[in-house]
Design a protein around this motif. Structure first.
Motif, mmCIF file in Angstrom:
data_model
loop_
_atom_site.group_PDB
_atom_site.id
_atom_site.type_symbol
_atom_site.label_atom_id
_atom_site.label_comp_id
_atom_site.label_asym_id
_atom_site.label_seq_id
_atom_site.Cartn_x
_atom_site.Cartn_y
_atom_site.Cartn_z
ATOM 1 N N VAL A 179 7.859 -111.713 37.618
ATOM 2 C CA VAL A 179 7.038 -112.643 38.392
ATOM 3 C C VAL A 179 7.498 -112.698 39.842
ATOM 4 C CG1 VAL A 179 6.260 -115.035 38.586
ATOM 5 C CG2 VAL A 179 6.533 -113.989 36.331
ATOM 6 N N TRP A 180 8.784 -112.939 40.058
ATOM 7 C CA TRP A 180 9.273 -113.128 41.422
ATOM 8 C C TRP A 180 9.466 -111.811 42.163
ATOM 9 C CZ3 TRP A 180 13.575 -117.239 40.176
ATOM 10 C CH2 TRP A 180 12.950 -118.433 39.791
ATOM 11 N N LEU A 181 10.010 -110.801 41.482
ATOM 12 C CA LEU A 181 10.296 -109.539 42.166
ATOM 13 C C LEU A 181 9.217 -108.483 41.972
ATOM 14 C CD1 LEU A 181 14.122 -109.247 41.407
ATOM 15 C CD2 LEU A 181 13.007 -110.183 43.427
ATOM 16 N N GLY A 182 8.284 -108.723 41.083
ATOM 17 C CA GLY A 182 7.185 -107.790 40.879
ATOM 18 C C GLY A 182 7.599 -106.472 40.270
ATOM 19 N N THR A 183 8.666 -106.456 39.487
ATOM 20 C CA THR A 183 9.141 -105.229 38.861
ATOM 21 C C THR A 183 8.631 -105.170 37.426
ATOM 22 O OG1 THR A 183 11.137 -105.300 40.184
ATOM 23 C CG2 THR A 183 11.192 -103.900 38.238
ATOM 24 N N ALA A 184 8.035 -104.054 37.056
ATOM 25 C CA ALA A 184 7.505 -103.902 35.701
ATOM 26 C C ALA A 184 8.640 -103.629 34.724
ATOM 27 C CB ALA A 184 6.490 -102.770 35.656
ATOM 28 N N LEU A 185 8.706 -104.423 33.666
ATOM 29 C CA LEU A 185 9.703 -104.231 32.621
ATOM 30 C C LEU A 185 9.054 -103.528 31.434
ATOM 31 C CD1 LEU A 185 11.438 -107.730 32.741
ATOM 32 C CD2 LEU A 185 12.335 -105.569 33.596
ATOM 33 N N PRO A 186 9.850 -102.805 30.626
ATOM 34 C CA PRO A 186 9.268 -102.087 29.483
ATOM 35 C C PRO A 186 8.601 -103.040 28.495
ATOM 36 C CG PRO A 186 11.521 -101.365 29.910
ATOM 37 C CD PRO A 186 11.286 -102.559 30.768
ATOM 38 N N THR A 187 7.417 -102.673 28.048
ATOM 39 C CA THR A 187 6.706 -103.465 27.053
ATOM 40 C C THR A 187 6.726 -102.721 25.724
ATOM 41 O OG1 THR A 187 4.624 -102.447 27.738
ATOM 42 C CG2 THR A 187 5.192 -104.547 28.756
ATOM 43 N N ALA A 188 6.396 -103.441 24.658
ATOM 44 C CA ALA A 188 6.438 -102.870 23.317
ATOM 45 C C ALA A 188 5.326 -101.841 23.143
ATOM 46 C CB ALA A 188 6.311 -103.979 22.279
ATOM 47 N N SER A 189 5.627 -100.795 22.374
ATOM 48 C CA SER A 189 4.609 -99.789 22.062
ATOM 49 C C SER A 189 3.864 -100.125 20.778
ATOM 50 C CB SER A 189 5.247 -98.401 21.939
ATOM 51 O OG SER A 189 6.239 -98.401 20.923
ATOM 52 N N ILE A 190 4.326 -101.121 20.033
ATOM 53 C CA ILE A 190 3.606 -101.589 18.848
ATOM 54 C C ILE A 190 2.442 -102.450 19.321
ATOM 55 C CG2 ILE A 190 3.795 -102.951 16.733
ATOM 56 C CD1 ILE A 190 6.770 -102.227 16.662
ATOM 57 N N ASP A 191 1.249 -102.153 18.811
ATOM 58 C CA ASP A 191 0.041 -102.796 19.318
ATOM 59 C C ASP A 191 0.080 -104.315 19.164
ATOM 60 O OD1 ASP A 191 -0.997 -100.350 19.998
ATOM 61 O OD2 ASP A 191 -2.053 -100.071 18.092
#
Length: 198
Positions: A179-191
């Motif tokens: 939110v603050w730094l705008g860096t994308a973090l890894p998200t889950a690959s399970i739908d």
């Protein structure tokens, strides 16, 4: 005029080097840019780190000035001279930190005992599993599980406390980076997990 002894001069040198080095790092880091289209620029963290380093040097210098004023002895006359100890000198914090004990016995190497090796193994396994599971489960779940396992198994915290701190730390770090730094973090690959935003 009061002259500086060698330990205090060393502390002044280190404090000045911290200020100069921190400012240099901050200036060079700012040259790389603090922001970019995806959020945080390459120079953001070096700039922050350099600024904090320079600030620490300035605070250290203020502490040295305050300590010098407090250590300035009041003029002593008459019978009070006989009551003073023969060696009246305050030792600086840096010297006491760097000073080794004067014992003649060689220091024995400190190797972990069985519990220490178990802690090392748990932390190493937690980090390895986190790296392997990150693409599958995403940052939030993996960070929560890793912190919770370390707090419960290594730090011996109660399960509810470990879970609460782990969830709070994972959500707080996600808030800072996404939110603050705008860096994308890894998200889950399970739908299912991806649909929940994890």
């Amino acid at each position: 005029m009061q002259t500086l002894n060698a330990p205090v001069a060393l502390e002044w040198t280190v404090a000045a080097a911290a200020v100069a080095g921190g400012l240099a790092i901050a200036v060079v880091g700012a040259g790389y840019g603090l922001t970019n289209t995806s959020g945080v620029g390459a120079g953001f963290f070096p700039t922050v780190a350099g600024t904090l380093m320079a600030l620490a040097g300035v605070l250290w210098a203020f502490q040295l000035v305050a300590a010098r004023r407090q250590a300035a002895p009041a003029p002593v006359t008459g019978d009070a001279m006989e009551m003073l100890p023969p060696h009246h000198e305050s030792e600086s914090a840096l010297v006491s930190l760097l000073d080794d004990d004067n014992s003649d016995e060689p220091d024995a190497p400190d190797f972990p005992d069985r519990q220490g090796w178990a802690r090392v193994g748990i932390i190493s396994a937690a980090i390895l599993l986190a790296a392997l599971l990150l693409p599958l489960l995403g940052y939030t779940i993996v960070m929560t599980l890793m912190l919770g396992a370390i707090l419960f198994l290594v730090s011996k915290r109660r399960l509810w406390m470990a879970a609460l701190v782990a969830v709070g730390a994972a959500l707080a770090s996600r808030l800072v980076f996404e939110v603050w730094l705008g860096t994308a973090l890894p998200t889950a690959s399970i739908d299912f997990l991806a649909g929940l935003g994890l």
